[in-house]
Design a protein around this motif. Structure first.
Motif, short mmCIF file in Angstrom:
data_model
loop_
_atom_site.label_atom_id
_atom_site.label_comp_id
_atom_site.label_asym_id
_atom_site.label_seq_id
_atom_site.Cartn_x
_atom_site.Cartn_y
_atom_site.Cartn_z
N VAL A 167 0.81 -1.21 0.00
CA VAL A 167 0.00 0.00 0.00
C VAL A 167 0.85 1.27 0.00
CG1 VAL A 167 -1.78 1.29 1.24
CG2 VAL A 167 -1.91 -1.21 1.10
N PHE A 175 -5.63 -0.33 -4.62
CA PHE A 175 -5.87 -0.04 -3.21
C PHE A 175 -7.28 -0.42 -2.80
CE2 PHE A 175 -7.69 2.78 -0.05
CZ PHE A 175 -6.82 2.65 1.02
N TYR A 179 -8.68 -2.83 0.11
CA TYR A 179 -9.43 -2.11 1.14
C TYR A 179 -10.83 -2.71 1.32
CZ TYR A 179 -12.10 1.81 3.17
OH TYR A 179 -12.92 2.59 3.95
N LEU A 218 -1.65 -3.21 4.84
CA LEU A 218 -2.65 -2.14 4.71
C LEU A 218 -2.93 -1.49 6.05
CD1 LEU A 218 -5.05 -0.75 3.01
CD2 LEU A 218 -6.46 -2.58 3.97
N THR A 258 -0.18 0.86 7.24
CA THR A 258 -0.17 2.11 6.48
C THR A 258 -1.32 3.02 6.89
OG1 THR A 258 0.86 1.01 4.59
CG2 THR A 258 -0.24 3.11 4.17
#
Length: 229
Positions: free
Chosen positions: A62, A84, A88, A184, A187
């Motif tokens: 990510v 992304f 997500y 993810l 981040t």
């Protein structure tokens, strides 16, 4: 009677190097999946979407997506956002939870030993706060890529001190979607803390919009996946 098995996918953001005020934080995310819960359909859907975007058998990273680095350096914003969003929304929909231990390296003595001690305590505190949840499983399997030797030792020590039913397995990121989710989470937790301080980078603002936009449109939905005691 079948054993209750918990998978814990672990990733980190940060390092054990000298304190740098531009990168003061260290995060350890732990993505939790009860192996009796079938998420194969969600995984298959994610794999298909990522492959359709031109990245078959790809481990999504990510941070580089946001910063347009590495394999993503020539990708348009639209394509990077598609990748992304695939990960997500997989994270939002899958029946999984997470914990995230974090430290501010600026709050402790600038030494590797001090960082190790503080990170160990932070991980231990997250686990202890949810001790009943972890104790409800017959086996806990930790998955980590052994990316940092110090963290490998910390994970082993902390988990085996608290539990007597732990295994540690080395992973290849491309093989496990939940390891990519752990990336993810690191981040997004980092971005949230930067948003709280109005310290988003230009790349983050370009990708997510304002700090308010990020917290409202992205982080709020991910935070719902956090395991609460």
């Amino acid at each position: 009677m079948n054993k209750k098995i918990l998978s814990v996918f672990i990733d980190e953001s940060g390092d054990f190097g000298k304190y740098d005020p531009k990168s003061p934080y260290y995060y350890v995310s732990m993505v939790l999946h009860d192996q009796s819960v079938d998420i194969s359909d969600e995984i298959k859907s994610l794999e298909e979407r990522v492959s359709n975007y031109g990245f078959p058998n790809h481990a999504i990273h990510v941070g580089p997506i946001i910063r347009r680095e590495q394999v993503y350096k020539n990708e348009l914003m639209e394509n990077r956002k598609s990748l992304f969003n695939a990960l997500y929304h997989f994270t939002r929909k899958a029946d999984i939870y997470y914990l995230c231990a974090k430290i501010d390296k600026g709050e402790c003595e600038d030494s590797e030993i001090a960082y190790i001690a503080k990170i160990s305590r932070a991980i231990s505190d997250e686990l202890k706060d949810n001790i009943d949840f972890f104790n409800s499983y017959d086996l806990i399997i930790n998955y980590y890529d052994y990316g940092q030797n110090n963290l490998t030792k910390i994970i082993t020590t902390v988990f085996t001190t608290l539990f007597n039913n732990v295994e540690l397995r080395k992973v290849q990121p491309a093989d496990y979607k939940l390891f990519q989710v752990a990336d993810l989470i690191c981040t997004l937790e980092l971005t949230k803390d930067k948003a709280d301080k109005n310290e988003l980078s230009n790349s983050e603002k370009e990708f997510f919009g304002s700090a308010r936009d990020f917290k409202k449109n992205i982080y709020k939905n991910i935070e719902k996946k956090k395991l609460h005691k």
